[in-house]
Design a protein around this motif. Sequence first.
Motif, short mmCIF file in Angstrom:
data_model
loop_
_atom_site.label_atom_id
_atom_site.label_comp_id
_atom_site.label_asym_id
_atom_site.label_seq_id
_atom_site.Cartn_x
_atom_site.Cartn_y
_atom_site.Cartn_z
N GLY A 54 16.70 -31.03 -4.16
CA GLY A 54 16.89 -30.50 -2.82
C GLY A 54 16.28 -31.34 -1.72
O GLY A 54 15.50 -32.27 -1.96
N ARG B 80 13.95 -25.46 3.21
CA ARG B 80 15.05 -26.05 2.43
C ARG B 80 16.25 -26.23 3.35
O ARG B 80 16.63 -25.35 4.10
N ASN B 81 16.87 -27.40 3.29
CA ASN B 81 18.03 -27.73 4.12
C ASN B 81 19.28 -27.79 3.25
O ASN B 81 19.19 -27.78 2.02
N PRO B 82 20.44 -27.91 3.88
CA PRO B 82 21.67 -28.06 3.09
C PRO B 82 21.56 -29.25 2.17
O PRO B 82 20.77 -30.17 2.41
N ASP B 83 22.36 -29.28 1.13
CA ASP B 83 22.24 -30.32 0.10
C ASP B 83 22.33 -31.74 0.60
O ASP B 83 21.54 -32.58 0.22
#
Length: 132
Positions: free
Chosen positions: A115, A127-130
């Motif tokens: 991630g 957490r950010n987008p993939d």
Amino acid sequence: MSVVDMEETVSNALLPFGNSPSFPAIEMNCTFEWDNHLAGKARDTITARAEEIKTDYEDLSALAKDTEFVNSIEKRFEVQVGKDYYVYENKGVKFLSIIEPFKWTTRTQPEHYHGWFRLSPDGTWIRNPDIP
């Protein structure tokens, strides 16, 4: 008029309704619909708020899990607030990197990608987008 009759007349005058056949009939308005409307409105408000709390709790739990996950990884450099970091794993060892997933070569590509995270000012890891 006797004292008893006078007391009865005074007490009758204080009643909020008539007490003889010559007074108009008391009509009770049906308040069931209004009561049900208020109860439904209260139920909807409480349900909506409970859903908000549930969503907030789930978001907070995910944030805590991600923060604990990233904090458990050994860091070989000083992390900075607002910077992007990527978590990878090679041979069972997780590591933090500034290299984006698509910038690795096939020879240097880590075995697992876990991630993309950003350190926030309050010390939590978001957490950010993939893929950035």
